[in-house]
Design an enzyme around this catalytic site. Structure first.
Site, PDB file in Angstrom:
ATOM      1  N   GLY A 239      55.638  33.581 -32.033  1.00 17.13           N
ATOM      2  CA  GLY A 239      55.089  33.327 -33.365  1.00 17.13           C
ATOM      3  C   GLY A 239      53.624  32.943 -33.331  1.00 17.13           C
ATOM      4  O   GLY A 239      52.771  33.702 -32.870  1.00 17.13           O
ATOM      5  N   THR A 240      53.320  31.747 -33.802  1.00 21.73           N
ATOM      6  CA  THR A 240      51.928  31.329 -33.972  1.00 21.73           C
ATOM      7  C   THR A 240      51.250  30.952 -32.655  1.00 21.73           C
ATOM      8  O   THR A 240      50.066  30.613 -32.652  1.00 21.73           O
ATOM      9  CB  THR A 240      51.846  30.131 -34.938  1.00 21.73           C
ATOM     10  OG1 THR A 240      52.667  29.064 -34.441  1.00 21.73           O
ATOM     11  CG2 THR A 240      52.323  30.524 -36.325  1.00 21.73           C
ATOM     12  N   LEU A 241      51.973  31.044 -31.530  1.00 19.60           N
ATOM     13  CA  LEU A 241      51.367  30.809 -30.221  1.00 19.60           C
ATOM     14  C   LEU A 241      50.880  32.101 -29.567  1.00 19.60           C
ATOM     15  O   LEU A 241      50.254  32.060 -28.499  1.00 19.60           O
ATOM     16  CB  LEU A 241      52.375  30.117 -29.290  1.00 19.60           C
ATOM     17  CG  LEU A 241      52.631  28.636 -29.583  1.00 19.60           C
ATOM     18  CD1 LEU A 241      53.939  28.187 -28.939  1.00 19.60           C
ATOM     19  CD2 LEU A 241      51.469  27.784 -29.080  1.00 19.60           C
TER      20      LEU A 241
ATOM     21  N   GLU B 206      56.836  58.372 -36.021  1.00 16.11           N
ATOM     22  CA  GLU B 206      57.150  57.688 -34.770  1.00 16.11           C
ATOM     23  C   GLU B 206      58.602  57.212 -34.692  1.00 16.11           C
ATOM     24  O   GLU B 206      59.003  56.614 -33.681  1.00 16.11           O
ATOM     25  CB  GLU B 206      56.203  56.497 -34.570  1.00 16.11           C
ATOM     26  CG  GLU B 206      54.733  56.861 -34.579  1.00 16.11           C
ATOM     27  CD  GLU B 206      54.319  57.752 -33.411  1.00 16.11           C
ATOM     28  OE1 GLU B 206      55.104  57.876 -32.457  1.00 16.11           O
ATOM     29  OE2 GLU B 206      53.205  58.320 -33.450  1.00 16.11           O
TER      30      GLU B 206
ATOM     31  N   TYR C 140      43.940  52.066 -36.203  1.00 13.67           N
ATOM     32  CA  TYR C 140      45.093  52.648 -35.513  1.00 13.67           C
ATOM     33  C   TYR C 140      44.646  53.310 -34.214  1.00 13.67           C
ATOM     34  O   TYR C 140      43.735  54.136 -34.202  1.00 13.67           O
ATOM     35  CB  TYR C 140      45.773  53.661 -36.443  1.00 13.67           C
ATOM     36  CG  TYR C 140      46.685  54.646 -35.748  1.00 13.67           C
ATOM     37  CD1 TYR C 140      47.776  54.218 -35.008  1.00 13.67           C
ATOM     38  CD2 TYR C 140      46.434  56.019 -35.836  1.00 13.67           C
ATOM     39  CE1 TYR C 140      48.613  55.129 -34.369  1.00 13.67           C
ATOM     40  CE2 TYR C 140      47.269  56.934 -35.210  1.00 13.67           C
ATOM     41  CZ  TYR C 140      48.352  56.478 -34.477  1.00 13.67           C
ATOM     42  OH  TYR C 140      49.161  57.382 -33.832  1.00 13.67           O
ATOM     43  N   PHE C 141      45.296  52.952 -33.102  1.00 12.18           N
ATOM     44  CA  PHE C 141      44.992  53.489 -31.770  1.00 12.18           C
ATOM     45  C   PHE C 141      45.980  54.604 -31.451  1.00 12.18           C
ATOM     46  O   PHE C 141      47.180  54.361 -31.303  1.00 12.18           O
ATOM     47  CB  PHE C 141      45.081  52.370 -30.732  1.00 12.18           C
ATOM     48  CG  PHE C 141      44.836  52.805 -29.310  1.00 12.18           C
ATOM     49  CD1 PHE C 141      43.548  53.064 -28.858  1.00 12.18           C
ATOM     50  CD2 PHE C 141      45.886  52.932 -28.412  1.00 12.18           C
ATOM     51  CE1 PHE C 141      43.316  53.442 -27.535  1.00 12.18           C
ATOM     52  CE2 PHE C 141      45.674  53.304 -27.094  1.00 12.18           C
ATOM     53  CZ  PHE C 141      44.388  53.567 -26.649  1.00 12.18           C
ATOM     54  N   ALA C 142      45.472  55.845 -31.347  1.00 11.22           N
ATOM     55  CA  ALA C 142      46.300  57.010 -31.018  1.00 11.22           C
ATOM     56  C   ALA C 142      46.078  57.374 -29.561  1.00 11.22           C
ATOM     57  O   ALA C 142      44.929  57.462 -29.106  1.00 11.22           O
ATOM     58  CB  ALA C 142      45.930  58.187 -31.917  1.00 11.22           C
TER      59      ALA C 142
ATOM     60  N   GLY D 187      48.780  59.590 -27.833  1.00 11.72           N
ATOM     61  CA  GLY D 187      49.657  60.710 -27.504  1.00 11.72           C
ATOM     62  C   GLY D 187      49.350  61.921 -28.369  1.00 11.72           C
ATOM     63  O   GLY D 187      48.186  62.306 -28.532  1.00 11.72           O
TER      64      GLY D 187
END
Length: 282
Positions: free
Chosen positions: A10-12, A213, A138-140, A142
């Site tokens: 979570g927040t860690l 996806e 967004y990292f593409a 493939g």
């Protein structure tokens, strides 16, 4: 000084509110998961209920006694107390390099009324991300490198803002999702570097990406990663990771062609050449 494995969800986590409490701790696995059910408490943080049915995604750290004391204080946990907010227990944590027994903070049974909203994908950061409606990075890496596929699908208007080429360090491109015609691309946390394109996309594009996806059929899951682009670290960029990884399988020719075609002129020639050589070995 003792060392302890701890799983945080979570927040860690990285880039979250209380991550500073883990300063100096060793990150063992950025993509880790535990069995459990994740809930939004409505109080700005999540909680996990013990369960065997669902994955909860987070990060695995090796921490000192001092770190553990700070975490106990945050989670309102005191050893041998019967009035804790969370319990701290050891559980098997899974990651790309195997599994590790680690501490996890789960909601104490007398506090289960705080479990308000199930987080169905099991990822607190993604859950928070989905609640905003601004443009998304967004990292593409493939087949989504291939703009021709976007045109064919009539969605190329979503991918007009190319932000740049980025590197994802600490990961390797593998083909770990076996479909009837061959493998599909995945990022596996085993060292190395994955090159990809970063697009700035409108929020409404997420529906298309989730469908493509197979997010709702648990083929891939959304994840937020940090990448290097233009010499800077860009935090919490969206990508997709295979949920249940199979032994690596060579991709079909058309799929590899999409990756090479989409990456040519953008990704380094060395990277693309090594990728093609790797596929030949499969």
């Amino acid at each position: 000084m003792n060392k302890h494995y701890v799983f945080v969800y979570g927040t860690l986590r990285k880039n979250e509110k209380y991550h500073h409490l883990l300063q100096g701790a060793e990150l063992v696995a950025e993509q880790a998961w535990a069995n459990g059910s994740l809930f939004d408490t409505g109080l700005g943080y999540p909680a996990v209920k013990e369960s065997e049915s669902d994955p909860v995604y987070g990060e695995l750290y090796l921490v000192s006694d001092k770190h553990l004391c700070s975490l106990d204080e945050l989670e309102e946990y005191e050893e041998h107390s019967h009035d804790n907010l969370y319990d701290r227990k050891k559980q098997i944590i899974f990651h790309d390099n195997g599994k590790t027994e680690a501490y996890i903070y789960t909601v104490a049974k007398h506090n289960e009324s705080m479990l308000i909203t199930p987080i169905l994908l099991g990822d607190w950061k993604v859950y928070q991300f989905e609640k905003q409606s601004r443009n998304v990075l967004y990292f593409a890496y493939g087949s989504c490198l291939d703009h021709a596929r976007f045109k064919l699908g009539g969605v190329d208007h979503f991918f007009q803002k190319f932000a740049g080429v980025a590197e994802l360090k600490g990961y390797t491109l593998r083909f770990t999702k076996k479909l009837p015609d061959g493998g599909r691309a995945d990022i596996v946390e085993e060292g190395g570097v994955v090159e990809g394109k970063v697009y700035e996309i409108p929020y409404e594009c997420l529906e298309y990406l989730y469908r493509r996806e197979g997010v709702h059929t648990r083929l891939y899951r959304p994840a937020l990663i940090d990448v290097k682009m233009h010499g800077q670290t860009i935090q919490d960029v969206l990508t997709f990771i295979v949920v249940s990884k199979d032994p690596e399988t060579a991709p079909p020719d058309h799929y590899l062609e999409e990756i090479i075609r989409g990456g040519s002129g953008f990704l380094s020639e060395t990277y693309l050449s090594r990728l093609q050589e790797h596929v030949k070995m499969l």
